[in-house]
Enzyme design. Structure first.
Site, mmCIF file in Angstrom:
data_model
loop_
_atom_site.group_PDB
_atom_site.id
_atom_site.type_symbol
_atom_site.label_atom_id
_atom_site.label_comp_id
_atom_site.label_asym_id
_atom_site.label_seq_id
_atom_site.Cartn_x
_atom_site.Cartn_y
_atom_site.Cartn_z
ATOM 1 N N ASP A 181 2.504 2.173 8.102
ATOM 2 C CA ASP A 181 1.332 1.398 7.692
ATOM 3 C C ASP A 181 1.682 0.122 6.961
ATOM 4 O O ASP A 181 1.526 0.018 5.748
ATOM 5 C CB ASP A 181 0.445 2.247 6.786
ATOM 6 C CG ASP A 181 -0.469 3.063 7.646
ATOM 7 O OD1 ASP A 181 -0.873 4.140 7.240
ATOM 8 O OD2 ASP A 181 -0.747 2.605 8.766
ATOM 9 N N ASP A 238 0.864 -1.189 0.000
ATOM 10 C CA ASP A 238 0.000 0.000 0.000
ATOM 11 C C ASP A 238 0.898 1.235 0.000
ATOM 12 O O ASP A 238 0.631 2.218 0.692
ATOM 13 C CB ASP A 238 -0.928 0.024 1.217
ATOM 14 C CG ASP A 238 -1.964 1.157 1.118
ATOM 15 O OD1 ASP A 238 -2.515 1.560 2.167
ATOM 16 O OD2 ASP A 238 -2.178 1.662 -0.014
HETATM 17 N N1 1L7 Z 1 1.142 4.247 11.458
HETATM 18 C C1 1L7 Z 1 0.969 5.369 11.276
HETATM 19 C C2 1L7 Z 1 0.665 6.683 11.027
HETATM 20 C C3 1L7 Z 1 1.290 7.795 11.531
HETATM 21 C C4 1L7 Z 1 2.406 7.894 12.475
HETATM 22 C C5 1L7 Z 1 2.838 9.176 12.820
HETATM 23 C C6 1L7 Z 1 3.873 9.311 13.687
HETATM 24 N N2 1L7 Z 1 4.502 8.254 14.227
HETATM 25 C C7 1L7 Z 1 4.104 6.992 13.906
HETATM 26 C C8 1L7 Z 1 3.050 6.782 13.031
HETATM 27 C C9 1L7 Z 1 -0.435 6.958 10.070
HETATM 28 O O1 1L7 Z 1 -0.905 8.069 9.942
HETATM 29 N N3 1L7 Z 1 -0.894 5.961 9.290
HETATM 30 C C10 1L7 Z 1 -1.933 6.242 8.284
HETATM 31 C C11 1L7 Z 1 -3.290 6.262 8.907
HETATM 32 C C12 1L7 Z 1 -3.604 5.364 9.934
HETATM 33 C C13 1L7 Z 1 -4.893 5.405 10.476
HETATM 34 C C14 1L7 Z 1 -5.836 6.312 9.982
HETATM 35 C C15 1L7 Z 1 -5.490 7.198 8.957
HETATM 36 C C16 1L7 Z 1 -4.224 7.175 8.418
#
Ligand code: 1L7
Length: 255
Positions: free
Chosen positions: A209, A190
């Protein structure tokens, strides 16, 4: 004098109750009771010291900021109720690692959360920059927060780049795709400008992700890789990068 003190403390109590009820209202809307129970357990274990606000919200999961004992955390919570876990089917049911799970929704979501932790660990061991995976508990994934002082690093999508900066980031992304494939035996599946963060301190990419990432044993692994390649080339074409999808597809698989 005593009377006044009594009134003050009553006022403080009601203010505190109001704040808690405010918080509870937010938590009620977003966290179902089982999820709240896990969060309380994790906080009693000292894994989470304080929950912060939502970093990302989506139909399948929400990511929250949290303070850990020694560093900032990102808490990804997969929805059980309204999640469109149909989308997960395409990835999980043909993945040899997960053929034996019972076919009910909670088990699929818990397996998916475990898979994301496992994939982050494999990616990290292969030399790909990802949030440090910490733990998975049912539908909750805890990882290192990629950002500073509660502000998450920006998505590649929202990062302004000069052409030569973009070229260097593109080369690193391709190298990470190759390391994922050759060393971690994984395809992100993805990958796009929506699932890559840019560390503004050194303009380097961070893959996020990886719940849907699949091993090369998955029957559609190479299709997913080709789609990732097309997504990346489509985004970087605006910076004058003209690599051909089939060339990049081969380059990632051979060296
Ligand atoms: N893993 C992750 C993510 C950010 C993150 C930031 C800072 N540190 C770790 C992870 C993220 O936005 N993923 C996409 C997402 C997940 C759930 C809903 C909408 C969009």
């Amino acid at each position: 004098e005593k009377k006044i003190r009594r009134i003050d403390s009553a006022k403080d109590k009601s203010r505190a109750r109001e704040k808690d009820s405010e918080r509870l209202k937010v938590e009620e809307n977003v966290f179902d009771v089982p999820t709240l129970k896990i969060l309380y357990t994790l906080s009693n274990k000292g894994v989470i010291k304080a929950m912060g606000g939502a970093i990302s919200t989506g139909k399948e999961a929400n990511v929250f900021y949290a303070e850990g004992p020694d560093k900032e955390l990102a808490i990804k919570i997969y929805r059980i109720a309204s999640s469109t876990f149909k989308a997960m089917d395409a990835y999980i049911m043909k993945d040899p690692r997960f053929t034996n799970i019972r076919n009910n929704k909670r088990d699929i979501i818990f397996a998916w959360t475990r898979k994301e932790l496992q994939n982050l660990k494999r990616a990290k061991n292969a030399g790909v920059r990802v949030p440090e995976p910490i733990l998975a508990e049912k539908n909750i994934l805890i990882m290192e927060f990629m950002g500073e002082k509660e502000v998450s690093y920006p998505l590649l999508k929202n990062t302004h780049l000069e052409n030569e900066e973009a070229k260097s980031i593109f080369d690193t992304i391709v190298e990470y795709m190759r390391l994922l494939y050759k060393k971690a035996n994984l395809v992100h599946a993805d990958l796009s400008e929506y699932n890559i963060l840019i560390d503004p301190n050194n303009l380097t990419p961070i893959f996020i992700d990886m719940g849907q990432s699949v091993t090369l044993e998955h029957p559609n692994a190479r299709e997913f890789l080709y789609r990732d390649v097309q997504n990346i080339l489509r985004f970087f074409s605006r910076y004058g990068i003209k690599d051909k999808p089939e060339e990049l597809f081969k380059k990632i698989q051979v060296e």
